[in-house]
Design a protein around this motif. Sequence first.
Motif, PDB file in Angstrom:
ATOM      1  N   GLN A 108       7.881   5.308  -0.352  1.00 60.52           N
ATOM      2  CA  GLN A 108       8.374   4.953   1.099  1.00 60.52           C
ATOM      3  C   GLN A 108       7.686   5.525   2.104  1.00 60.52           C
ATOM      4  O   GLN A 108       7.329   6.963   1.873  1.00 60.52           O
ATOM      5  CB  GLN A 108       9.796   4.764   1.163  1.00 60.52           C
ATOM      6  N   HIS A 109       7.110   4.856   3.100  1.00 61.56           N
ATOM      7  CA  HIS A 109       6.438   5.496   4.172  1.00 61.56           C
ATOM      8  C   HIS A 109       7.359   6.313   5.149  1.00 61.56           C
ATOM      9  O   HIS A 109       6.738   7.379   5.770  1.00 61.56           O
ATOM     10  CB  HIS A 109       5.430   4.667   4.782  1.00 61.56           C
ATOM     11  N   GLY A 110       8.612   6.082   5.082  1.00 57.88           N
ATOM     12  CA  GLY A 110       9.346   6.880   5.817  1.00 57.88           C
ATOM     13  C   GLY A 110       9.881   6.401   7.401  1.00 57.88           C
ATOM     14  O   GLY A 110      11.000   6.668   7.800  1.00 57.88           O
ATOM     15  N   GLY A 111       9.048   5.474   7.627  1.00 56.58           N
ATOM     16  CA  GLY A 111       9.389   5.054   9.134  1.00 56.58           C
ATOM     17  C   GLY A 111      10.055   3.861   8.955  1.00 56.58           C
ATOM     18  O   GLY A 111      10.418   3.329   7.932  1.00 56.58           O
TER      19      GLY A 111
ATOM     20  N   PHE B   7      12.933  -6.029  -1.911  1.00 55.85           N
ATOM     21  CA  PHE B   7      11.648  -6.747  -2.201  1.00 55.85           C
ATOM     22  C   PHE B   7      10.780  -6.300  -1.058  1.00 55.85           C
ATOM     23  O   PHE B   7       9.574  -5.884  -1.130  1.00 55.85           O
ATOM     24  CB  PHE B   7      11.533  -8.201  -2.458  1.00 55.85           C
ATOM     25  N   LEU B   8      11.183  -6.536   0.121  1.00 54.06           N
ATOM     26  CA  LEU B   8      10.182  -6.435   1.511  1.00 54.06           C
ATOM     27  C   LEU B   8      10.229  -5.020   1.877  1.00 54.06           C
ATOM     28  O   LEU B   8       9.142  -4.601   2.263  1.00 54.06           O
ATOM     29  CB  LEU B   8      11.102  -7.340   2.564  1.00 54.06           C
ATOM     30  N   ARG B   9      11.135  -4.011   1.575  1.00 59.27           N
ATOM     31  CA  ARG B   9      10.999  -2.591   1.701  1.00 59.27           C
ATOM     32  C   ARG B   9       9.793  -2.145   0.798  1.00 59.27           C
ATOM     33  O   ARG B   9       8.928  -1.731   1.279  1.00 59.27           O
ATOM     34  CB  ARG B   9      12.108  -2.036   1.212  1.00 59.27           C
ATOM     35  N   VAL B  10       9.616  -2.781  -0.232  1.00 58.24           N
ATOM     36  CA  VAL B  10       8.725  -2.336  -1.375  1.00 58.24           C
ATOM     37  C   VAL B  10       7.294  -2.751  -0.843  1.00 58.24           C
ATOM     38  O   VAL B  10       6.248  -1.824  -0.719  1.00 58.24           O
ATOM     39  CB  VAL B  10       8.862  -2.708  -2.637  1.00 58.24           C
ATOM     40  N   MET B  11       7.265  -3.895  -0.449  1.00 60.85           N
ATOM     41  CA  MET B  11       5.959  -4.785   0.179  1.00 60.85           C
ATOM     42  C   MET B  11       5.552  -4.052   1.443  1.00 60.85           C
ATOM     43  O   MET B  11       4.359  -3.772   1.802  1.00 60.85           O
ATOM     44  CB  MET B  11       6.451  -6.088   0.450  1.00 60.85           C
ATOM     45  N   ASP B  12       6.482  -3.748   2.301  1.00 65.80           N
ATOM     46  CA  ASP B  12       6.087  -3.018   3.671  1.00 65.80           C
ATOM     47  C   ASP B  12       5.554  -1.891   3.283  1.00 65.80           C
ATOM     48  O   ASP B  12       4.360  -1.559   4.179  1.00 65.80           O
ATOM     49  CB  ASP B  12       7.372  -2.776   4.516  1.00 65.80           C
ATOM     50  N   ALA B  13       6.015  -0.879   2.293  1.00 66.79           N
ATOM     51  CA  ALA B  13       5.400   0.312   2.177  1.00 66.79           C
ATOM     52  C   ALA B  13       4.192   0.052   1.557  1.00 66.79           C
ATOM     53  O   ALA B  13       3.011   0.928   1.690  1.00 66.79           O
ATOM     54  CB  ALA B  13       6.350   1.229   1.003  1.00 66.79           C
ATOM     55  N   ARG B  14       3.656  -0.919   0.549  1.00 63.26           N
ATOM     56  CA  ARG B  14       2.445  -0.976   0.256  1.00 63.26           C
ATOM     57  C   ARG B  14       1.552  -1.646   1.117  1.00 63.26           C
ATOM     58  O   ARG B  14       0.201  -1.173   1.068  1.00 63.26           O
ATOM     59  CB  ARG B  14       2.811  -2.035  -1.051  1.00 63.26           C
ATOM     60  N   PHE B  15       1.859  -2.297   2.195  1.00 68.84           N
ATOM     61  CA  PHE B  15       0.974  -2.897   3.019  1.00 68.84           C
ATOM     62  C   PHE B  15       0.770  -1.703   4.130  1.00 68.84           C
ATOM     63  O   PHE B  15      -0.414  -1.562   4.711  1.00 68.84           O
ATOM     64  CB  PHE B  15       1.473  -3.926   3.896  1.00 68.84           C
TER      65      PHE B  15
ATOM     66  N   GLY C 205      -2.311   0.036   2.814  1.00 73.94           N
ATOM     67  CA  GLY C 205      -3.582  -0.757   2.825  1.00 73.94           C
ATOM     68  C   GLY C 205      -3.883  -1.672   1.687  1.00 73.94           C
ATOM     69  O   GLY C 205      -4.834  -2.267   1.594  1.00 73.94           O
ATOM     70  N   GLU C 206      -2.586  -2.027   0.911  1.00 75.45           N
ATOM     71  CA  GLU C 206      -2.876  -3.055  -0.023  1.00 75.45           C
ATOM     72  C   GLU C 206      -2.690  -4.229   0.721  1.00 75.45           C
ATOM     73  O   GLU C 206      -1.881  -4.483   1.600  1.00 75.45           O
ATOM     74  CB  GLU C 206      -2.068  -2.996  -1.162  1.00 75.45           C
ATOM     75  N   ARG C 207      -3.414  -5.443   0.131  1.00 75.85           N
ATOM     76  CA  ARG C 207      -3.746  -6.625   0.509  1.00 75.85           C
ATOM     77  C   ARG C 207      -3.307  -7.697  -0.069  1.00 75.85           C
ATOM     78  O   ARG C 207      -2.878  -8.787   0.090  1.00 75.85           O
ATOM     79  CB  ARG C 207      -4.916  -6.896   1.189  1.00 75.85           C
ATOM     80  N   VAL C 208      -3.272  -7.418  -1.389  1.00 73.54           N
ATOM     81  CA  VAL C 208      -2.566  -8.684  -2.448  1.00 73.54           C
ATOM     82  C   VAL C 208      -1.798  -7.922  -3.581  1.00 73.54           C
ATOM     83  O   VAL C 208      -2.184  -6.833  -3.997  1.00 73.54           O
ATOM     84  CB  VAL C 208      -3.845  -9.334  -3.253  1.00 73.54           C
ATOM     85  N   ILE C 209      -0.582  -8.533  -3.470  1.00 76.52           N
ATOM     86  CA  ILE C 209       0.093  -7.564  -4.384  1.00 76.52           C
ATOM     87  C   ILE C 209       1.112  -8.632  -5.174  1.00 76.52           C
ATOM     88  O   ILE C 209       1.807  -9.684  -4.879  1.00 76.52           O
ATOM     89  CB  ILE C 209       1.549  -6.801  -3.478  1.00 76.52           C
TER      90      ILE C 209
ATOM     91  N   ASP D 104     -14.431 -11.949  -4.860  1.00 76.68           N
ATOM     92  CA  ASP D 104     -14.622 -11.650  -3.496  1.00 76.68           C
ATOM     93  C   ASP D 104     -14.335 -10.085  -3.018  1.00 76.68           C
ATOM     94  O   ASP D 104     -14.311  -9.742  -1.914  1.00 76.68           O
ATOM     95  CB  ASP D 104     -13.882 -12.606  -2.462  1.00 76.68           C
ATOM     96  N   GLY D 105     -13.993  -9.489  -3.978  1.00 80.29           N
ATOM     97  CA  GLY D 105     -13.685  -7.830  -3.685  1.00 80.29           C
ATOM     98  C   GLY D 105     -12.410  -7.658  -3.375  1.00 80.29           C
ATOM     99  O   GLY D 105     -12.108  -6.400  -3.254  1.00 80.29           O
ATOM    100  N   GLU D 106     -11.422  -8.413  -3.603  1.00 83.85           N
ATOM    101  CA  GLU D 106     -10.037  -8.203  -3.216  1.00 83.85           C
ATOM    102  C   GLU D 106      -9.134  -7.930  -4.587  1.00 83.85           C
ATOM    103  O   GLU D 106      -9.167  -8.662  -5.672  1.00 83.85           O
ATOM    104  CB  GLU D 106      -9.246  -9.674  -2.675  1.00 83.85           C
ATOM    105  N   ARG D 107      -8.735  -6.873  -4.620  1.00 81.47           N
ATOM    106  CA  ARG D 107      -8.029  -6.129  -5.978  1.00 81.47           C
ATOM    107  C   ARG D 107      -6.425  -6.728  -5.812  1.00 81.47           C
ATOM    108  O   ARG D 107      -5.701  -6.187  -4.596  1.00 81.47           O
ATOM    109  CB  ARG D 107      -8.264  -4.825  -6.104  1.00 81.47           C
ATOM    110  N   THR D 108      -5.996  -7.264  -6.781  1.00 78.24           N
ATOM    111  CA  THR D 108      -4.366  -7.444  -6.826  1.00 78.24           C
ATOM    112  C   THR D 108      -3.789  -6.127  -7.150  1.00 78.24           C
ATOM    113  O   THR D 108      -3.746  -5.714  -8.667  1.00 78.24           O
ATOM    114  CB  THR D 108      -4.099  -8.522  -7.681  1.00 78.24           C
TER     115      THR D 108
END
Length: 396
Positions: free
Chosen positions: A42-45, A150-158, A161-165, A241-245
């Motif tokens: 988690q990013h802590g913020g 779910f969204l806490r995890v996705m928020d931390a991943r975005f 810099g992750e764009r497709v999860i 197209d260069g996007e990694r999941t």
Amino acid sequence: MDIVLTLLRAGLLASDLILAVLVAYLLLLTAAAFFAPRLTPQHGGAPRHRFAFLIPAHNEEQLLPEVLASLHQLDYPHVLRQFFVVADNCTDRTAEVARSAGAIVYERHDQTLRGKGYALNWLVEQIAIRNETYDAVVILDADTVVSPNFLRVMDARFARGERVIQSYYAVRNAESSWSTSLRAVALIVLHFLRPQGRMVLGGSTGLKGNGMVFATDIVRRQPFTGGLTEDIEYHMELILDGERTMFAPDAVVWAEMPNTLKAADSQHARWERGRVEMVRRFVPRLLRESLQRRDFMLFDAAIEQLIPPFSVLAGASAAALGAGVVLRSRPAVIIGTALIGGQAVYVLAGLAMAGASPKLYQALVYAPGLVVWKILLYLRVLFGAGPKAWVRTTRN
């Protein structure tokens, strides 16, 4: 006769070697998965990304209240999330039920462009008209519940810099019958073990059709397809197209599976027919591009499509072992035994990593029945049978 036996043994060994390469690749992913992290740092913020949930629904009045109830229980600020339902060609109370459960609903009626991909594209267009800003969209099936984090995890991943999860897509009713238990086993190795291994090796986890999260600009730039396996096709287009999941093992979506093999027939036939189409369309291009770019991610995606369903692989390995015994080929017997042993390690390691319940281990007793059913279905698909358009899976 000696010449015939020699030729048969040589052909059997060649087949064994092909199977050995596939099983060795699965074991490589298995070994790598042991080194993959299980939790998202988690990013802590404070949470800062805004998410839009997109739920395509065709006659889902019975299931929508539960999925929307699970979304309301998410551990995430209400102002940073919104739920959209597209009631697609519905003849029941789907739209009314979704609105009463707090979703923003759009009703779509199009008997020509039918299917999940078309419904999602249309919904993306409707949301764009609202002129609201969302950092990411979440694609969720109507028979799904989500983990509160779910969204806490996705928020931390975005935030990193992750764009497709892809979240971990698991079976909700895993212990309701022996067939759903075996489905749960199959999805554990396919949806948990393999993605974990790919993250370590530098591959792309793939898209599983449910619990997918995309940066908003991606879905606006790249429309979904109307194919039988729109998730696989979408993933192919993105990685080219260069996007990694990326894979988020600690963000979980649970979906209901049919309780019987008969009820699951149309769903599996659609998946396998779509996979065959994807092999023809994308594998040559992926292999060519992987060599030109020296890109492991593209090579791995090609190999993933070439690996047959696990039941088919297990059945072929058992047949190879039996043929080795009949032809009295000691090398074939040794390889066949190693193939079956390697696949047992692969399955048991996946169950252990996912923390599977004892009932899933017990369900492996019925695995031969599933193998026979899946091989017969796969042969039907290869010979042109099976659905050529989307067919709604029977609900329990």
